[in-house]
Design a protein around this motif. Structure first.
Motif, short mmCIF file in Angstrom:
data_model
loop_
_atom_site.label_atom_id
_atom_site.label_comp_id
_atom_site.label_asym_id
_atom_site.label_seq_id
_atom_site.Cartn_x
_atom_site.Cartn_y
_atom_site.Cartn_z
N SER A 98 0.81 -1.22 0.00
CA SER A 98 0.00 0.00 0.00
C SER A 98 0.85 1.27 0.00
CB SER A 98 -0.95 0.02 1.20
OG SER A 98 -0.23 0.04 2.40
N THR A 99 2.05 1.21 0.58
CA THR A 99 2.91 2.39 0.58
C THR A 99 3.33 2.72 -0.85
OG1 THR A 99 3.69 1.82 2.79
CG2 THR A 99 5.00 3.42 1.55
N ALA A 100 3.74 1.72 -1.59
CA ALA A 100 4.11 1.94 -3.00
C ALA A 100 2.90 2.41 -3.79
CB ALA A 100 4.68 0.65 -3.60
N LEU A 101 1.74 1.84 -3.49
CA LEU A 101 0.51 2.23 -4.18
C LEU A 101 0.20 3.71 -3.92
CD1 LEU A 101 -1.47 -0.83 -4.36
CD2 LEU A 101 -2.77 1.20 -4.86
N SER A 102 0.47 4.16 -2.71
CA SER A 102 0.14 5.55 -2.35
C SER A 102 0.97 6.56 -3.13
CB SER A 102 0.31 5.77 -0.85
OG SER A 102 1.68 5.73 -0.49
N THR A 103 2.13 6.14 -3.60
CA THR A 103 2.94 7.07 -4.40
C THR A 103 2.48 7.12 -5.85
OG1 THR A 103 4.59 5.37 -4.94
CG2 THR A 103 4.97 6.68 -2.94
N ARG A 104 1.77 6.06 -6.30
CA ARG A 104 1.34 5.98 -7.69
C ARG A 104 -0.09 6.46 -7.92
NH1 ARG A 104 3.00 0.23 -7.85
NH2 ARG A 104 0.82 -0.06 -8.36
N LEU A 105 -0.93 6.39 -6.88
CA LEU A 105 -2.35 6.71 -7.06
C LEU A 105 -2.70 8.07 -6.49
CD1 LEU A 105 -4.06 3.33 -6.07
CD2 LEU A 105 -3.66 4.22 -8.37
#
Length: 172
Positions: A98-105
């Protein structure tokens, strides 16, 4: 329980049709989240707060009812009452990556993803007679064997299946 009467009692009868169309009954009602209410068309924050507070009161009432109707130990021997120990299985599940997702979304899109994840976990936990205790960021804290005790092996199996059942996730 009459959901329509309950909504009327809260002064929120305007949502009766949405609750009816979405098959919200007395079993589903205590599990509704703020996101579920938004999906049902409850857009006003004040109305969501009223509903969430009333749902929390229902949960507390249900818990109180289950404890009031518990089997009382036989105290006719004159001994002091002893506490009963019960086993509880606790599971914490979070969204991997989710941390990586938060940088992309976009934040709104991330919120939708996390909301869908919360709903999926809550549905899975409910399938195994679990209880979602708390949502924390992208995580979900769930109890098995609460508020009603279940046979120990089934409870642990349910927690294990709930943790990996929907997406083959990791367990620790």
């Amino acid at each position: 329980m009459d959901i329509s009467a309950w909504l009327r009692g809260l002064g929120l009868e305007r949502y009766e049709q949405a609750f009816r169309e979405n098959a919200i009954d007395e079993a589903i009602l205590p599990k509704l989240t703020a996101e579920d209410l938004r999906d049902l068309g409850v857009t006003a924050v004040g109305h969501r707060r009223i509903l969430l507070d009333a749902i929390a009161a229902l949960r507390a009432e249900t818990f109180r009812d289950t404890t009031e109707h518990s089997v009382e130990p036989d105290r006719s021997g004159g001994k002091a009452p002893e506490a009963e120990r019960r086993q509880l299985t606790v599971m914490f599940a979070d969204l991997v990556g989710s941390t990586a997702l938060s940088t992309r979304l976009d934040p709104e899109d991330l919120r939708s993803v996390i909301g869908a994840y919360h709903k999926c976990v809550a549905d899975t936990v409910a399938q195994f007679d679990g209880f979602v205790a708390k949502y924390m960021g992208d995580g979900v804290l769930a109890y098995f064997g609460y508020p009603q005790a279940h046979e120990k092996r089934c409870r642990a199996r349910g927690a294990r299946r709930a943790s990996i059942g929907r997406g083959g996730g990791e367990t620790r």
